[in-house]
Enzyme design. Structure first.
Site, PDB file in Angstrom:
ATOM      1  N   LYS B   7       0.851  -1.187   0.000  1.00 27.91           N
ATOM      2  CA  LYS B   7       0.000   0.000   0.000  1.00 27.91           C
ATOM      3  C   LYS B   7       0.884   1.234   0.000  1.00 27.91           C
ATOM      4  O   LYS B   7       1.751   1.385   0.877  1.00 27.91           O
ATOM      5  CB  LYS B   7      -0.912   0.016   1.234  1.00 27.91           C
ATOM      6  CG  LYS B   7      -2.059  -0.974   1.144  1.00 27.91           C
ATOM      7  CD  LYS B   7      -3.023  -0.801   2.331  1.00 27.91           C
ATOM      8  CE  LYS B   7      -3.995  -1.942   2.418  1.00 27.91           C
ATOM      9  NZ  LYS B   7      -5.041  -1.926   1.392  1.00 27.91           N
TER      10      LYS B   7
ATOM     11  N   MET C   1       5.819   6.195   3.694  1.00 28.19           N
ATOM     12  CA  MET C   1       4.569   5.792   4.303  1.00 28.19           C
ATOM     13  C   MET C   1       4.067   4.434   3.879  1.00 28.19           C
ATOM     14  O   MET C   1       2.944   4.104   4.219  1.00 28.19           O
ATOM     15  CB  MET C   1       3.479   6.774   3.933  1.00 28.19           C
ATOM     16  CG  MET C   1       3.176   7.697   5.035  1.00 28.19           C
ATOM     17  SD  MET C   1       2.724   9.243   4.300  1.00 28.19           S
ATOM     18  CE  MET C   1       3.903   9.390   2.975  1.00 28.19           C
ATOM     19  N   PRO C   2       4.844   3.675   3.129  1.00 27.61           N
ATOM     20  CA  PRO C   2       4.228   2.428   2.650  1.00 27.61           C
ATOM     21  C   PRO C   2       3.958   1.449   3.781  1.00 27.61           C
ATOM     22  O   PRO C   2       4.581   1.505   4.852  1.00 27.61           O
ATOM     23  CB  PRO C   2       5.271   1.840   1.702  1.00 27.61           C
ATOM     24  CG  PRO C   2       6.192   2.952   1.379  1.00 27.61           C
ATOM     25  CD  PRO C   2       6.195   3.848   2.579  1.00 27.61           C
ATOM     26  N   TYR C   3       3.003   0.582   3.485  1.00 27.34           N
ATOM     27  CA  TYR C   3       2.698  -0.551   4.342  1.00 27.34           C
ATOM     28  C   TYR C   3       2.708  -1.785   3.450  1.00 27.34           C
ATOM     29  O   TYR C   3       2.032  -1.807   2.425  1.00 27.34           O
ATOM     30  CB  TYR C   3       1.329  -0.367   4.992  1.00 27.34           C
ATOM     31  CG  TYR C   3       0.839  -1.619   5.691  1.00 27.34           C
ATOM     32  CD1 TYR C   3       1.325  -1.956   6.947  1.00 27.34           C
ATOM     33  CD2 TYR C   3      -0.055  -2.476   5.070  1.00 27.34           C
ATOM     34  CE1 TYR C   3       0.902  -3.110   7.574  1.00 27.34           C
ATOM     35  CE2 TYR C   3      -0.488  -3.632   5.698  1.00 27.34           C
ATOM     36  CZ  TYR C   3      -0.004  -3.942   6.951  1.00 27.34           C
ATOM     37  OH  TYR C   3      -0.411  -5.106   7.564  1.00 27.34           O
ATOM     38  N   HIS C  41       6.426   0.259   6.941  1.00 24.01           N
ATOM     39  CA  HIS C  41       6.113  -0.910   7.766  1.00 24.01           C
ATOM     40  C   HIS C  41       6.022  -2.152   6.892  1.00 24.01           C
ATOM     41  O   HIS C  41       5.462  -2.103   5.793  1.00 24.01           O
ATOM     42  CB  HIS C  41       4.761  -0.729   8.456  1.00 24.01           C
ATOM     43  CG  HIS C  41       4.740   0.368   9.459  1.00 24.01           C
ATOM     44  ND1 HIS C  41       4.594   0.150  10.800  1.00 24.01           N
ATOM     45  CD2 HIS C  41       4.857   1.699   9.320  1.00 24.01           C
ATOM     46  CE1 HIS C  41       4.608   1.298  11.446  1.00 24.01           C
ATOM     47  NE2 HIS C  41       4.766   2.262  10.577  1.00 24.01           N
TER      48      HIS C  41
END
Lengths: 68, 68, 68, 68, 68, 68
Positions: B7, C1-3, C41
């Site tokens: 994501k 900001m990736p997940y 994350h």
């Protein structure tokens, strides 16, 4: 370090409502679990009502039957 | 058999970048865990920045405050 | 900001392999998309092979048939 | 109480097909696990083919090579 | 109809803390988006710290370096 | 290419029930969307009832109140 994913139907959720959800959920994780907000992520997925099923029916069909 | 979900915020990720992520992640799973690439799936979700929260703020607000 | 969420079958993945996956995937996001590793994350879910299906069969059954 | 998430490539899935998936999956959970359909949710995510990787390639590239 | 998934590291989260998270998140969705609590699901996933990466390191390693 | 994730409470789901879910869901995707079963993945997550909330309560509390 938490990661939170919120799925709701896409029905005109405003930027202000999204900001309130993000602030609220992050606040809960800080208060209840003492998490660091700096690494707390909240991702909101808005789902087309035709793509969401409940009771074996799509949301629009489910609502139509309840209203009938 | 792995399944990987990535994501990221939707901010102009190009087809070439997506292909590089898919190839790279699949390669890691093959090298590190000896997985079969033929059944390794990678799904990239691009998320509207207003829908992503960090530090209790949406990403645009978070950036605005850091820049201030 | 990736997940990033990686799902693999639970079959003796070592701490070193997990650390290599985390480092590798984070490195890809930094190199390909210029993401900040500090807020990247990676969550690895290990799934019981009985709980993973492929080709309409659980993984143990799928392997047994291929080996037959 | 189940929650089911179905991810498929976005390639013209019709409203009727979505309704059939929702009804079918909900029916399976009722029959096999005796779940209450009233609280069974099914969410269908349609993913751009460029965002889905298989065998280390995006779906369009994967198909192009198989067709070659 | 919302579905919320909360991922945190598995580190002794108590039943009371889980109940507080469930009540809190459900309350936010009712207040902010006027959702029906009866069909609002919250699922908490507790993740082994070795399986969670941040900054390219597993959580235990990440903490060890910050403490050093 | 579909990927399906089924989340249910962890309450004694048997291997046979899991196999039936995997076969059933894969069959639906083949029949309704003409998907290739060879690359259709189904992952079943079993969730501790304390970790699942409905109506603002954990599942055990929710059941206790309905039974009261």
């Amino acid at each position: 370090m938490p990661y939170v994913n919120i799925k709701v139907t896409r029905e005109g959720v405003t930027r202000e409502q999204k900001a309130a959800l993000i602030a609220g959920v992050t606040g809960l994780l800080v208060r209840i679990l003492d998490k660091d907000p700096a690494t707390t992520h909240v991702v909101i997925d808005e789902v087309d009502p035709d793509n969401w099923g409940l009771g074996g029916l799509s949301v629009p069909e489910h609502r139509a039957r309840r209203a009938a």
